[in-house]
Design a protein around this motif. Structure first.
Motif, PDB file in Angstrom:
ATOM      1  N   VAL A  42       0.853  -1.178   0.000  1.00  0.00           N
ATOM      2  CA  VAL A  42       0.000   0.000   0.000  1.00  0.00           C
ATOM      3  C   VAL A  42       0.892   1.231   0.000  1.00  0.00           C
ATOM      4  CG1 VAL A  42      -1.648   1.315   1.420  1.00  0.00           C
ATOM      5  CG2 VAL A  42      -1.925  -1.155   1.151  1.00  0.00           C
ATOM      6  N   LEU A  43       0.453   2.272  -0.670  1.00  0.00           N
ATOM      7  CA  LEU A  43       1.158   3.549  -0.650  1.00  0.00           C
ATOM      8  C   LEU A  43       0.399   4.505   0.260  1.00  0.00           C
ATOM      9  CD1 LEU A  43       1.873   3.917  -4.460  1.00  0.00           C
ATOM     10  CD2 LEU A  43       3.336   2.936  -2.695  1.00  0.00           C
ATOM     11  N   VAL A  44       1.108   5.103   1.204  1.00  0.00           N
ATOM     12  CA  VAL A  44       0.524   6.115   2.083  1.00  0.00           C
ATOM     13  C   VAL A  44       1.129   7.447   1.676  1.00  0.00           C
ATOM     14  CG1 VAL A  44       0.206   6.921   4.451  1.00  0.00           C
ATOM     15  CG2 VAL A  44       0.294   4.457   3.978  1.00  0.00           C
ATOM     16  N   VAL A  45       0.261   8.408   1.385  1.00  0.00           N
ATOM     17  CA  VAL A  45       0.708   9.714   0.900  1.00  0.00           C
ATOM     18  C   VAL A  45       0.073  10.822   1.734  1.00  0.00           C
ATOM     19  CG1 VAL A  45       0.932   8.821  -1.458  1.00  0.00           C
ATOM     20  CG2 VAL A  45      -1.139  10.006  -0.817  1.00  0.00           C
ATOM     21  N   PRO A  46       0.763  11.943   1.865  1.00  0.00           N
ATOM     22  CA  PRO A  46       0.099  13.102   2.462  1.00  0.00           C
ATOM     23  C   PRO A  46      -0.827  13.724   1.415  1.00  0.00           C
ATOM     24  CG  PRO A  46       2.327  13.692   1.837  1.00  0.00           C
ATOM     25  CD  PRO A  46       2.164  12.218   1.557  1.00  0.00           C
ATOM     26  N   ARG A  47      -1.913  14.322   1.853  1.00  0.00           N
ATOM     27  CA  ARG A  47      -2.819  14.992   0.909  1.00  0.00           C
ATOM     28  C   ARG A  47      -2.129  16.192   0.267  1.00  0.00           C
ATOM     29  NH1 ARG A  47      -7.887  13.906   0.250  1.00  0.00           N
ATOM     30  NH2 ARG A  47      -8.838  12.273   1.484  1.00  0.00           N
ATOM     31  N   ASP A  48      -1.310  16.906   1.033  1.00  0.00           N
ATOM     32  CA  ASP A  48      -0.586  18.056   0.485  1.00  0.00           C
ATOM     33  C   ASP A  48       0.603  17.573  -0.325  1.00  0.00           C
ATOM     34  OD1 ASP A  48      -2.272  19.989   1.529  1.00  0.00           O
ATOM     35  OD2 ASP A  48      -1.078  20.276   3.338  1.00  0.00           O
ATOM     36  N   HIS A  49       0.787  18.172  -1.469  1.00  0.00           N
ATOM     37  CA  HIS A  49       1.869  17.777  -2.362  1.00  0.00           C
ATOM     38  C   HIS A  49       3.213  18.281  -1.840  1.00  0.00           C
ATOM     39  CE1 HIS A  49       3.734  16.625  -6.156  1.00  0.00           C
ATOM     40  NE2 HIS A  49       4.471  17.701  -5.986  1.00  0.00           N
ATOM     41  N   PRO A  51       7.514  17.000  -2.909  1.00  0.00           N
ATOM     42  CA  PRO A  51       8.175  16.110  -3.860  1.00  0.00           C
ATOM     43  C   PRO A  51       8.766  14.832  -3.275  1.00  0.00           C
ATOM     44  CG  PRO A  51       9.544  18.016  -3.423  1.00  0.00           C
ATOM     45  CD  PRO A  51       8.228  18.260  -2.748  1.00  0.00           C
ATOM     46  N   ASN A  52       9.067  14.824  -1.966  1.00  0.00           N
ATOM     47  CA  ASN A  52       9.699  13.630  -1.391  1.00  0.00           C
ATOM     48  C   ASN A  52       9.604  13.648   0.131  1.00  0.00           C
ATOM     49  OD1 ASN A  52      12.006  15.146  -0.360  1.00  0.00           O
ATOM     50  ND2 ASN A  52      12.660  15.262  -2.496  1.00  0.00           N
ATOM     51  N   ALA A  53      10.019  12.546   0.738  1.00  0.00           N
ATOM     52  CA  ALA A  53       9.914  12.387   2.189  1.00  0.00           C
ATOM     53  C   ALA A  53      10.697  13.456   2.940  1.00  0.00           C
ATOM     54  CB  ALA A  53      10.390  10.995   2.597  1.00  0.00           C
ATOM     55  N   ALA A  54      11.874  13.806   2.461  1.00  0.00           N
ATOM     56  CA  ALA A  54      12.680  14.821   3.148  1.00  0.00           C
ATOM     57  C   ALA A  54      11.966  16.171   3.151  1.00  0.00           C
ATOM     58  CB  ALA A  54      14.052  14.939   2.488  1.00  0.00           C
ATOM     59  N   ALA A  55      11.350  16.528   2.044  1.00  0.00           N
ATOM     60  CA  ALA A  55      10.627  17.803   1.964  1.00  0.00           C
ATOM     61  C   ALA A  55       9.434  17.816   2.908  1.00  0.00           C
ATOM     62  CB  ALA A  55      10.183  18.071   0.529  1.00  0.00           C
ATOM     63  N   THR A  56       8.721  16.704   2.991  1.00  0.00           N
ATOM     64  CA  THR A  56       7.580  16.628   3.909  1.00  0.00           C
ATOM     65  C   THR A  56       8.043  16.704   5.349  1.00  0.00           C
ATOM     66  OG1 THR A  56       6.179  15.427   2.356  1.00  0.00           O
ATOM     67  CG2 THR A  56       5.652  15.189   4.687  1.00  0.00           C
ATOM     68  N   ALA A  57       9.081  15.963   5.704  1.00  0.00           N
ATOM     69  CA  ALA A  57       9.586  15.979   7.083  1.00  0.00           C
ATOM     70  C   ALA A  57      10.038  17.380   7.476  1.00  0.00           C
ATOM     71  CB  ALA A  57      10.722  14.984   7.238  1.00  0.00           C
ATOM     72  N   VAL A  63       2.703  15.668   9.846  1.00  0.00           N
ATOM     73  CA  VAL A  63       2.119  14.839   8.788  1.00  0.00           C
ATOM     74  C   VAL A  63       3.042  13.669   8.474  1.00  0.00           C
ATOM     75  CG1 VAL A  63       2.921  15.947   6.647  1.00  0.00           C
ATOM     76  CG2 VAL A  63       0.700  14.891   6.702  1.00  0.00           C
ATOM     77  N   PHE A  64       4.346  13.883   8.627  1.00  0.00           N
ATOM     78  CA  PHE A  64       5.282  12.775   8.422  1.00  0.00           C
ATOM     79  C   PHE A  64       5.007  11.675   9.451  1.00  0.00           C
ATOM     80  CE2 PHE A  64       9.422  10.658   8.144  1.00  0.00           C
ATOM     81  CZ  PHE A  64       9.549  10.590   6.771  1.00  0.00           C
ATOM     82  N   ALA A  65       4.753  12.076  10.696  1.00  0.00           N
ATOM     83  CA  ALA A  65       4.398  11.098  11.728  1.00  0.00           C
ATOM     84  C   ALA A  65       3.060  10.437  11.418  1.00  0.00           C
ATOM     85  CB  ALA A  65       4.345  11.780  13.098  1.00  0.00           C
ATOM     86  N   THR A  70      -0.519   5.944  10.010  1.00  0.00           N
ATOM     87  CA  THR A  70      -1.457   5.392   9.033  1.00  0.00           C
ATOM     88  C   THR A  70      -0.951   4.051   8.532  1.00  0.00           C
ATOM     89  OG1 THR A  70      -2.201   7.602   8.363  1.00  0.00           O
ATOM     90  CG2 THR A  70      -2.596   5.799   6.804  1.00  0.00           C
ATOM     91  N   ALA A  71       0.340   3.954   8.262  1.00  0.00           N
ATOM     92  CA  ALA A  71       0.931   2.694   7.804  1.00  0.00           C
ATOM     93  C   ALA A  71       0.731   1.595   8.846  1.00  0.00           C
ATOM     94  CB  ALA A  71       2.419   2.889   7.517  1.00  0.00           C
ATOM     95  N   ARG A  72       0.977   1.929  10.099  1.00  0.00           N
ATOM     96  CA  ARG A  72       0.800   0.946  11.177  1.00  0.00           C
ATOM     97  C   ARG A  72      -0.648   0.479  11.247  1.00  0.00           C
ATOM     98  NH1 ARG A  72       1.544   2.667  17.298  1.00  0.00           N
ATOM     99  NH2 ARG A  72      -0.365   3.724  16.738  1.00  0.00           N
ATOM    100  N   ALA A  73      -1.593   1.402  11.149  1.00  0.00           N
ATOM    101  CA  ALA A  73      -3.015   1.057  11.226  1.00  0.00           C
ATOM    102  C   ALA A  73      -3.436   0.177  10.053  1.00  0.00           C
ATOM    103  CB  ALA A  73      -3.856   2.329  11.271  1.00  0.00           C
TER     104      ALA A  73
END
Length: 115
Positions: A42-49, A51-57, A63-65, A70-73
């Motif tokens: 499964v792919l888990v994505v943030p709703r807000d765009h 480009p990559n995990a580092a940018a989101t973190a 939202v990174f947490a 979400t992945a755990r659930a």
């Protein structure tokens, strides 16, 4: 919500492209990978765009947490206590869609990477 009109995952979130949705939350969204690498993929994505995990973190650690929670659930709901999370950041690491996403993999032998 920020979106990129050319982004495949933004289009999936918007409902413009069909997907097998497994989670539709306020800040995260999840759907089955069309080329699964494991019984659960499964792919888990943030709703807000972003480009990559580092940018989101960097821009929104909460939202990174939420991606990890979400992945755990999802893994638990599918009957898996053990699972792998894979973030590919950059084309050299195998990232092909430039919207932050975590691959949730479980069941059977798990690949060390996910494409």
């Amino acid at each position: 919500m920020t979106a990129d009109p050319d982004c495949l995952f933004c289009k999936i979130i918007a409902g413009a492209i069909p997907a097998q949705i497994v989670h539709d939350g306020e800040r995260t969204f999840a759907f089955r990978d069309i080329h699964p690498q494991a019984p659960l993929h499964v792919l888990v994505v943030p709703r807000d765009h972003a480009p990559n995990a580092a940018a989101t973190a960097e821009s929104d650690a909460t939202v990174f947490a939420e991606i990890a929670l979400t992945a755990r659930a999802i893994a638990a709901a599918e009957g898996y206590d053990d699972y792998r999370l894979v973030f590919n950041t950059g084309p050299g690491a195998g990232q092909t869609v430039f919207h932050t996403h975590a691959h949730v993999l479980a069941g059977g032998p798990l690949p060390m990477s996910a494409g």
